[in-house]
Design a protein around this motif. Sequence first.
Motif, PDB file in Angstrom:
ATOM      1  N   PHE A  54      -8.210   6.517  -2.174  1.00 14.23           N
ATOM      2  CA  PHE A  54      -9.579   7.018  -2.053  1.00 14.23           C
ATOM      3  C   PHE A  54      -9.643   8.134  -1.025  1.00 14.23           C
ATOM      4  N   ARG A  55     -10.669   8.930  -1.177  1.00 14.49           N
ATOM      5  CA  ARG A  55     -10.840  10.043  -0.264  1.00 14.49           C
ATOM      6  C   ARG A  55     -11.545   9.547   0.981  1.00 14.49           C
ATOM      7  N   ASP A  56     -10.999   9.887   2.149  1.00  9.72           N
ATOM      8  CA  ASP A  56     -11.645   9.514   3.396  1.00  9.72           C
ATOM      9  C   ASP A  56     -11.698  10.772   4.253  1.00  9.72           C
ATOM     10  N   TRP A  86      -3.158   3.143  -0.099  1.00  9.95           N
ATOM     11  CA  TRP A  86      -2.804   1.798   0.354  1.00  9.95           C
ATOM     12  C   TRP A  86      -1.649   1.297  -0.505  1.00  9.95           C
ATOM     13  N   TYR A 133      -7.803   4.012  -8.284  1.00  9.12           N
ATOM     14  CA  TYR A 133      -7.290   5.311  -7.831  1.00  9.12           C
ATOM     15  C   TYR A 133      -8.374   6.376  -7.930  1.00  9.12           C
ATOM     16  N   GLY A 134      -9.625   5.941  -8.124  1.00 10.49           N
ATOM     17  CA  GLY A 134     -10.743   6.880  -8.086  1.00 10.49           C
ATOM     18  C   GLY A 134     -11.056   7.564  -9.403  1.00 10.49           C
ATOM     19  N   ARG A 142      -4.672   1.033  -3.787  1.00 12.02           N
ATOM     20  CA  ARG A 142      -5.908   1.841  -3.818  1.00 12.02           C
ATOM     21  C   ARG A 142      -5.652   3.259  -3.345  1.00 12.02           C
TER      22      ARG A 142
END
Lengths: 675, 335, 179
Positions: free
Chosen positions: A479-481, A488, A359-360, A477
């Motif tokens: 994440f930054r995009d 996800w 989760y970053g 998951r």
Amino acid sequence: MSRIGVFICHCGENIGRTVDCEAVTEALKDHPGVAFTEDYKYMCSDPGQQLVKKAIEDNDLTGVVVAACSPHMHEKTFRRACDQAGLNKYMCEMANIREHCSWIHEDRGEATEKAVDITRTIVEKVKHNQPLESIHIPVTKRALVIGGGIAGIQAALDIADGGHEVVLVEKEASIGGHMSQLSETFPTLDCSQCILTPRMVEAYQHPNIKLHTWSEVEKVDGYIGNFTVKIRKKARSVNEDLCNGCGDCQEACPAKRIPSEFEAGLGNRTAIYVPFPQAVPNIPVLDRQNCTLFKGRRKGLAKDACGKCKEACLKDAIDYDAEDTFIEEEIGAIVVATGFQLYSIGREQPEGLKGYGEYGYGEVPDVIDGLQFERLASASGPTAGAILRPSDGKEPKTVVFVHCVGSRDSEKGISYCSKICCMYNAKHAMLYKHKVHDGRAVAFYMDIRAAGKGYDEFSRRAIEEDGAEYIRGRVSRIFRDGDVVKVWGYDTLSQEQVVIDADMVVLATAMRPQDGVRELAQKLSVSTDEHGFINEAHPKLRPVETNTAGVFVAGACQAPRDIPDAVAMASATGAKVLSLFSADELEREPAVAIVNENTCIGCMNCAKVCAYGAIEQREICTVDGHVCGHVAYVNPGVCQGCGTCQAVCLSKSVELQTFTDEQIFSEINALCYWE
Amino acid sequence: MTDVAYYPGCSLHGTSREFDESLRAVAAELGIGLTEIADWSCCGASSGHTTDHLLGVALPARNLALAEAQGFDTVLAPCAACYNRLSAARLAIATEDGLAEQMPDILGHPFANSVDVHNAVELLRDASVTIEEKVAATLAPNPLEGVKLAAYYGCLLVRPFEVCGYDDPEQPTSMDEVIDACGADDVDWDMKVECCGGAFSVSRTASVLRLGRAIIDNARSHGAEAIIVACPLCHSNLDLRQKAMAQRGEEPMPILFVTQMVGLALGLAPVDLGLGRHFVDTEPLIARLVQQAAKRVAAEKLAKEEAAAKAAARAEKQKVGVAAGTSGAEGGEAQ
Amino acid sequence: MSAPSRTLATDILEATGINPATCYQCGKCSAGCPMASESDLRPHNVMRLVVQDRREAALSEQSIWLCLTCETCSARCPNACDPARVIDAVREMSIEAEVADMPRNVAAFHRAFLEQIRTNGRLHEMGMVMEYKLRSGDLMKDVINAPGMLSRGKLSFRAERIEGVAEIKRIFEKCGVTP
């Protein structure tokens, strides 16, 4: 010659299923010193007790052995029965053939043999029992409450309203705890501060409550009714008597960009600060770690680098040279209410826990935790109640709420359910939808645990009326995009992978005990579980007591708790303390060590090993008053009956009443010699 | 420096021989001695453990036993798949009941399970200070200076954590550290540890194309000029299959082995690093980078010269000024 | 006490040390599975079949052959169920029970691969490709772009054969595996 009565209990089927109680009765019948034997289905029942009483009277018994459950359960019952029948109650002992035998064995023959052995050992012990009297000790009718969150405040108010003094110790600058950070509360959506602050003020103004904020418990000595507690008042650098809370020092402080703990890092504070407007007391503290002046002093600057707050203070309340001070309080009972902290989603974790790399590690700015969302939703928060995401201050149109982050995740180190997250997630989804009408609230959950009055209705309302989308499945998951946060997930009900482009993600992180609880527990001689929550004395019947008499526990330091639970526990500790304070003296078991002054050689080994400081040196004098030596003396009020002194005594001069060497050897002999 | 037992594995003797070539070249530069394990055999790859757990342990264990018998305490397995199988076997034998006792009989050799297994990224990360120093000492301009590179770890270098454990399984940094040591910029992207399709290259090519495409797209969207890998499978899936996944008009994304990258930074010749063996031509990239580097160095040199000239001029002026001032003062005094 | 009856779950427990009952069906494995979109059953579904003791369904399930063994599921499993290892074990049982209905080309690949190792000790890619083509029946497909490989020096016609081939054969025999 002893005349001992042996009473064997079937405990319904609990003992009878694996132990042949008639056979045990038969085996004990001819045991030397046994004058009476009987077995009965429920010895603890009224007829069972009558049976014991009658047997004592009819047979002139000198001792009683009840072979049944643990003494923790019914020792009191049978001792009372003996007392009523005129037999000194300390002549009665329990032989535990349930927990130590029937419950843990399967073979009936072997279990029966073992039950006979256990009962024989106790019979041999009772032969050496002495009639004893209970010990009476005085009670100091003042309570200490550790922790000034809602649980601590409630406990303090209940005890204070009962007419007794309370010392309330809070390690932060203000009382109020986590509840003061919340926006609204489930399931009623009451404004948290609106219902909390009256209690804070009441506690502050109560004539029976002495409040120490920015303070911690340093040392605890003594025992139930008679504790001496040393409290460290951390250097506030602001004189509490002089300060009038005007706030000029905060205005003047040049260090204005320190992440505010109260705002969960989403807002800033100054180095000298009052954590929030309704703080109690409204007296600032100086954060020396971040203060320009103290930074300079640490660097060894010859001249102070700042002094603006002191210049601004018209009351001359600011004292840069203040040091920690200590005070001692005499206390009769202690309530521990140190509360919780949230599991951190960061990379750095305490021993035994792991972070969420998937989760970053909390490094994605728009992935926040539940308390941060509370601050965003709070009218008093950094955005004045507008839901704006941290990265760019935009209103997020899709917010994902993730349940069970840290909770129910044994791989990250926490296997338990944090209990409150399902509810506060539903609340968050609701609050978000109330504020952002065209927004999308998506919650990923494993199970919805909403057991409580009005709770399930509340979480259903989030779905049915406010349109929150609930997806059953954990998230793999985050994440930054670019501008979005990718989530996800998987919908285990529709059996599809789900990818959501979220604008913000709120992680419902686990509830953990506060840092330092283990150390505090050690000071109080109470135990903690594998996660650091304080253990209650019995999970069902003594939920707010601890293993140490006179120390009680309330709120989320015992297990994850919501507000009503914490308040109920707090009031329960209040009732416990008030009942303790209702008598002037406490009666204690005479299971204490006694020194034989005639044989004691005064080596004081016993004093060195005593964990409770119960042993002191006492002079002995000749008839004409000359001091001719010294011996050890055990203070029966302080002694906890652990027996350590007995084990180290070189001259065999100290004995634990109810567990003398003679009694123990007799028990061992019974095991070795009877076949 | 250290001597390690070298386990190339089948790929480095075959389809990924450039990984072997570049590793040997770089190791020589960095003073790391590689001794190939005599008579090594295949680790079984995913076919081994997919078919039979014991076989999946025994095949790699034979190589650990050989290294042990040949007097080594460390095996370097650059291929991520081999590294993973060797490490997994080592862990299984150490932890699973009965395996350690069974091994000597299965292998026909005594075996004490005493050898550590390292991968190439780990080796290079541990040598990153040396790499930085060597890169700085290289005469030729560093073609990688400031170039954006995406470190792609895939599965087998980081998972399972119990087996690999040398780096964070979700947010690994080891290869990024090597990229930084080479003077390049590591790209913060999202597919570092996603799977490329692994062993399905041959049997389910369509899956590989779907997964590979997502990886390359993400690297590209984060500005990467090349993807750095340390796994022959990843390399072949992203390199060999790239043509099939690319859309018309798309710039190809060069896929470099981590050792090739280090070699370039150290000034080794592309041919010695096997860079000509790729399906996605690396020549245009390298040519561009070399040109950029040359320009940059020339510009730096020019700037330096200009600065030096300016400084000299200033010094000259000052000297004159000082002289004038002095004479003026003298004059003043004289007056 | 009577011995517990054999179930698929107890077999898995015995083979792997993993208690499949620890799976609480959260779906985190399947959320991150790179092959989920191509498989009928996802990792948590396989766990479910195991828990329900649906041996036949699990062992004949095509999806278990679509697992890439990328270990993402196991790495993120919150309850240490290790789905990748369980799927591995189910595949093994499937082969043993000869109910294996693995997709022909995947099975062909693994067999071709292992046969290469058994005969040479090392993988000979060219040889494996020939073997794979024969086993899968995919005779015409240029599976690895052989001309390109050859021109880049990546493919060799000659197999490397180790001296200890007998040892490799012994390993296969001791493990009871015949490709």
